[in-house]
Design a protein around this motif. Sequence first.
Motif, PDB file in Angstrom:
ATOM      1  N   ASN A   1      -1.941  -2.576  -5.385  1.00  0.00           N
ATOM      2  CA  ASN A   1      -3.059  -3.506  -5.465  1.00  0.00           C
ATOM      3  C   ASN A   1      -2.617  -4.668  -6.344  1.00  0.00           C
ATOM      4  O   ASN A   1      -2.214  -4.474  -7.494  1.00  0.00           O
ATOM      5  CB  ASN A   1      -4.291  -2.814  -6.051  1.00  0.00           C
TER       6      ASN A   1
ATOM      7  N   GLU B   1      -3.132   1.571  -3.837  1.00  0.00           N
ATOM      8  CA  GLU B   1      -4.354   1.395  -3.047  1.00  0.00           C
ATOM      9  C   GLU B   1      -4.866   2.723  -2.505  1.00  0.00           C
ATOM     10  O   GLU B   1      -6.042   3.034  -2.597  1.00  0.00           O
ATOM     11  CB  GLU B   1      -4.093   0.445  -1.874  1.00  0.00           C
ATOM     12  N   HIS B   2      -3.978   3.529  -1.927  1.00  0.00           N
ATOM     13  CA  HIS B   2      -4.396   4.760  -1.271  1.00  0.00           C
ATOM     14  C   HIS B   2      -4.790   5.840  -2.285  1.00  0.00           C
ATOM     15  O   HIS B   2      -5.825   6.469  -2.146  1.00  0.00           O
ATOM     16  CB  HIS B   2      -3.285   5.287  -0.360  1.00  0.00           C
TER      17      HIS B   2
ATOM     18  N   ALA C   1      -8.100   5.063  -4.194  1.00  0.00           N
ATOM     19  CA  ALA C   1      -9.332   4.924  -3.402  1.00  0.00           C
ATOM     20  C   ALA C   1      -9.991   6.289  -3.215  1.00  0.00           C
ATOM     21  O   ALA C   1      -9.375   7.336  -3.401  1.00  0.00           O
ATOM     22  CB  ALA C   1      -9.008   4.326  -2.041  1.00  0.00           C
TER      23      ALA C   1
END
Length: 159
Positions: A84, A91-92, A95
Amino acid sequence: MTQPAAEQLLNLADRAEKGLTPDEAQRLRDGVAHHCARAEKAEAELDRLTTMAARYADRAIENGERADRAEAAIERVRALHARNTHTGDCEHCSARDYPNYAVPHPCPTIAALDEQQEQTPGPAPAHIGNRANAEDCPACSGTNPPYPFLCPGPKEPQP
């Protein structure tokens, strides 16, 4: 001009027999038969090697395709675990978890792909001793022991 076939050569030997002694004609027939048998064996070996080469070529193509698929899968995983740009987190991995849960990038998945995981060192190499050649000893490898180039063996424990 094409080379005569074995049968033609044997026929010539039969016709030449009038000018050859029977022993000479037989030697000619035996020589032709011997060389024909060698040629048949060579052709069979060539066929076998051609088949083997085709099989290895097919395997090489399959392995190349498999490597291409693996590299594409790795790129998909890297895209999924992207950094990010605002937070610097994965990101993964960051999240869908608890609020404010962040996994710094590179996450364990990317670290595994990059082979950044810590490796635990194995045991130190040991001398084999018993007047063995120093070149064969893992602990002597890369050293330059004095002549006669024998492994000194394990160090004696100090009392």
